[in-house]
Structure formats: C-alpha cells, structure tokens
Design an enzyme around this catalytic site. Structure first.
Site, PDB file in Angstrom:
ATOM      1  N   ASP A  61       5.015   2.917 -41.233  1.00  0.00           N
ATOM      2  CA  ASP A  61       5.790   3.468 -42.322  1.00  0.00           C
ATOM      3  C   ASP A  61       5.120   2.973 -43.642  1.00  0.00           C
ATOM      4  O   ASP A  61       4.613   1.958 -43.662  1.00  0.00           O
ATOM      5  CB  ASP A  61       7.184   3.115 -42.290  1.00  0.00           C
ATOM      6  CG  ASP A  61       7.615   1.850 -41.934  1.00  0.00           C
ATOM      7  OD1 ASP A  61       6.951   0.851 -42.574  1.00  0.00           O
ATOM      8  OD2 ASP A  61       8.495   1.347 -41.231  1.00  0.00           O
TER       9      ASP A  61
ATOM     10  N   ASP B 264      20.855  -2.836 -39.462  1.00  0.00           N
ATOM     11  CA  ASP B 264      21.694  -1.540 -39.121  1.00  0.00           C
ATOM     12  C   ASP B 264      21.283  -1.116 -37.815  1.00  0.00           C
ATOM     13  O   ASP B 264      21.490   0.231 -37.495  1.00  0.00           O
ATOM     14  CB  ASP B 264      21.756  -0.366 -40.197  1.00  0.00           C
ATOM     15  CG  ASP B 264      20.501   0.063 -40.622  1.00  0.00           C
ATOM     16  OD1 ASP B 264      19.447  -0.379 -40.118  1.00  0.00           O
ATOM     17  OD2 ASP B 264      20.524   0.791 -41.585  1.00  0.00           O
TER      18      ASP B 264
ATOM     19  N   HIS C 151      17.980  -0.028 -37.204  1.00  0.00           N
ATOM     20  CA  HIS C 151      16.744   0.875 -37.496  1.00  0.00           C
ATOM     21  C   HIS C 151      15.454   0.217 -36.810  1.00  0.00           C
ATOM     22  O   HIS C 151      15.331  -0.810 -36.941  1.00  0.00           O
ATOM     23  CB  HIS C 151      16.810   1.107 -38.804  1.00  0.00           C
ATOM     24  CG  HIS C 151      16.346   0.374 -39.858  1.00  0.00           C
ATOM     25  ND1 HIS C 151      16.953   0.075 -41.159  1.00  0.00           N
ATOM     26  CD2 HIS C 151      15.019  -0.255 -39.809  1.00  0.00           C
ATOM     27  CE1 HIS C 151      16.246  -0.779 -41.630  1.00  0.00           C
ATOM     28  NE2 HIS C 151      15.049  -1.152 -40.913  1.00  0.00           N
TER      29      HIS C 151
ATOM     30  N   GLU D 267      16.567   5.589 -39.796  1.00  0.00           N
ATOM     31  CA  GLU D 267      17.739   5.160 -40.366  1.00  0.00           C
ATOM     32  C   GLU D 267      18.819   5.568 -39.396  1.00  0.00           C
ATOM     33  O   GLU D 267      18.522   6.478 -38.547  1.00  0.00           O
ATOM     34  CB  GLU D 267      18.290   5.456 -41.733  1.00  0.00           C
ATOM     35  CG  GLU D 267      17.234   4.843 -42.666  1.00  0.00           C
ATOM     36  CD  GLU D 267      17.106   3.326 -42.943  1.00  0.00           C
ATOM     37  OE1 GLU D 267      17.788   2.507 -42.065  1.00  0.00           O
ATOM     38  OE2 GLU D 267      17.178   3.000 -44.099  1.00  0.00           O
TER      39      GLU D 267
HETATM   40  C1  F6R Z   1       8.628  -2.263 -41.181  1.00  0.00           C
HETATM   41  C2  F6R Z   1       9.571  -1.239 -40.534  1.00  0.00           C
HETATM   42  C3  F6R Z   1      11.167  -1.949 -40.517  1.00  0.00           C
HETATM   43  C4  F6R Z   1      11.161  -3.412 -40.373  1.00  0.00           C
HETATM   44  C5  F6R Z   1      13.049  -3.789 -40.357  1.00  0.00           C
HETATM   45  C6  F6R Z   1      13.205  -5.427 -40.377  1.00  0.00           C
HETATM   46  O1  F6R Z   1       7.339  -1.414 -40.962  1.00  0.00           O
HETATM   47  O2  F6R Z   1       9.557  -0.739 -40.131  1.00  0.00           O
HETATM   48  O3  F6R Z   1      12.187  -1.254 -39.655  1.00  0.00           O
HETATM   49  O4  F6R Z   1      10.706  -3.625 -39.338  1.00  0.00           O
HETATM   50  O5  F6R Z   1      13.481  -3.186 -41.520  1.00  0.00           O
HETATM   51  O6  F6R Z   1      12.690  -5.848 -41.460  1.00  0.00           O
HETATM   52  P1  F6R Z   1      12.432  -7.550 -41.699  1.00  0.00           P
HETATM   53  O7  F6R Z   1      11.526  -7.742 -40.499  1.00  0.00           O
HETATM   54  O8  F6R Z   1      11.869  -7.863 -43.087  1.00  0.00           O
HETATM   55  O9  F6R Z   1      13.802  -8.095 -41.258  1.00  0.00           O
END
Ligand code: F6R
Length: 274
Positions: A67, A136, A138, A143
């Site tokens: 992303d 959450d 995701h 989301e």
């Molecule tokens: C990153 C991504 C997000 C993160 C998630 C957890 O490319 O797609 O889904 O993996 O938000 O983020 P962290 O690892 O910073 O807790």
C-alpha cells in the site's frame, strides 16, 4: 493456518526472516510482497544481516508493497516508498527497477490500481506476502468492512488507523485520509502469506483473526481461507489465543517431522494387529 509463537519480537524477526530467506535461496527470481509499518522492521534488519553476512542474494527478486498513502511525495519520510528504501531496499542488492509500490500520486486511481494488479500478474504472482495486522484486524489498508473479494483500490482510512498512525506524522491531522491498497483477494492469491504481530496491543486483533469467525469486520480473518498462511507471533501478541498449547504441539511435531524423528512421533513403534 500455521501459528508459530516465539518469545519476543527479536525471535519473531529471526523466524520470519528464515521463511523469506528459504524462499529466496530456493527460488532466486521469486516475487516478495512487502509491508511497511513497525512490525516488519526487525524482519528487514535480519534480511539485511543475512545479505551482508551470509550473502543472501536479492539480485533477481521482485518486490511489491501492499500500500501507499495517497498524496504523499515519495520523498516524504512516511511515504511507503521512502520507508521501504530506508529500511530495506537500499541495504540489499535488489534491482530498483524490480521494486514496486502503488502510485499514491496519480489521481487516475482506477487505471493506476489496475496497472498494479497487472504488474503483479505479469511478474507471475506473489510467492510470499509479508503482512502486519492493525489493532482493528486490518491487513494492508483493508479496513473493517472491506470486501473479502477486493482488489487494489483506494480506501478511506478509519479513525482508529488515523489515531494509530498519528505518532508517525506528529499529529492526527497530518495523517493522509486515503491510501491505495492491495485488496483482500489480491493478498489471498499470494502463494504464501506470512503475518507477523508483536506486542499486547495486537492480542485482541490476533485472536479475532485466527480464532474468530471469518468476517469482513476483521479483514485478517480472510487468511483462514488461505492454504498456506503462517502467523508468527510473540508471546504478548499470542496472549489472547485460547489454543496456544495446541499450536505449540503442532510446531513441535513439525520439527520432529522435518528432522525425520519418526519414532518420537510413535511411527513404527506398533506392530500391525494380527
Ligand atoms: C503496512 C500495512 C498495515 C500495517 C498495520 C500494522 O503496509 O499494510 O496493514 O501492517 O497497520 O502496522 P504496524 O506494524 O506499524 O503496527
């Protein structure tokens, strides 16, 4: 789903790097799906170490990131391109032409998302997709409520994600509201998914994803459909799982199988009944 529980975040990084390195050694021209965020940073450090100290060769590897925020210049420290450059890409011998991040600056979202899907397809599909998980539940920026059949597209980020990411931007107001993200169907088509989670803040999401019902409200739960999904957790992230003992037993059995210790598994101990 294979659930591997390690003592702490460092052990998670080493274990996850072993899965990635095994693939790169077995298939030097493999396609890796990468995630940004804090969780995979230890994995990337370990891959850099393996490259420097053990000659792990990325020269034929292709990468696709999950992303990118919409509207951030690629030089912005929080852009995915910049973060990946700093944390992995510039430290190993990846060919820059083979490293891909969704284009967050093109306002022709539809065609740039379709192009991203096409590039993944043209590369032969993703062999191993690294994933983190949001608090959450995701994966990527899918989301809660995202279609489990979704493909690469633009998503509005939830208040929870904006709050989670505020620490990275200095304030919630500065967090971009939109991101381009691979969809759940895009992710699930990867030949292997490797989800990492560390820390108690992820324990609830991890339990819902692994032991809860499969639902678009917890998009990581879609991994339950995947034939080769591996989840590597530290003890804190695993602390809400109810079947921890079983997962540990499966891993111990797997280790015995891999090292050919059949008798310890009771194989060959019993004569066939007369
Ligand atoms: C990153 C991504 C997000 C993160 C998630 C957890 O490319 O797609 O889904 O993996 O938000 O983020 P962290 O690892 O910073 O807790």
């Amino acid at each position: 789903m294979r659930v591997v529980i390690e003592k702490d975040a460092d052990a998670v990084a080493v274990r996850a790097a072993r899965f990635v390195a095994d693939l790169v050694r077995r298939k030097p021209a493999c396609v890796l799906g990468l995630a940004r965020g804090e969780t995979p940073l230890g994995l990337y450090r370990e891959l850099i170490r393996l490259h420097r100290e053990e000659g792990l060769d990325f020269s034929r590897v292709t990468t696709f990131n999950l992303d990118e925020y919409v509207g951030l210049e690629v030089t912005h420290p929080q852009s995915c391109r910049h973060a990946m450059q700093q944390n992995l890409l510039r430290h190993v011998n990846l060919d820059p032409a083979r490293t891909h991040v969704p284009d967050g600056l093109s306002l022709d979202f539809e065609s740039s998302c379709q192009q991203y899907e096409q590039m993944i397809c043209d590369a032969g599909g993703i062999d191993l997709q690294v994933l983190g998980i949001g608090s959450d539940g995701h994966i990527a920026f899918n989301e809660p409520g995202s279609s489990l059949g979704s493909r690469t597209r633009v998503k509005s980020l939830t208040g929870e994600t904006l709050r989670d990411n505020a620490r990275l931007f200095g304030s919630e107001d500065l967090v971009p509201r939109l991101a381009i993200t691979m969809g759940i169907a895009t992710i699930i088509e990867s030949r292997r998914c490797l989800l990492l989670a560390t820390g108690s803040g992820k324990a609830s999401a991890v339990r819902s994803a692994i032991e809860g019902p499969m639902t678009a409200q917890v998009t990581a739960s879609a991994l339950q459909l995947h034939r080769d999904a591996i989840v590597v957790l530290d003890e804190e992230a695993a602390s809400w799982l109810t079947r921890r003992a079983y997962y540990a037993e499966v891993e111990a059995t797997q280790a015995l199988l891999e090292t050919g210790q059949w008798r310890q598994l009771g194989i060959g101990k019993q004569a066939a009944p007369a």
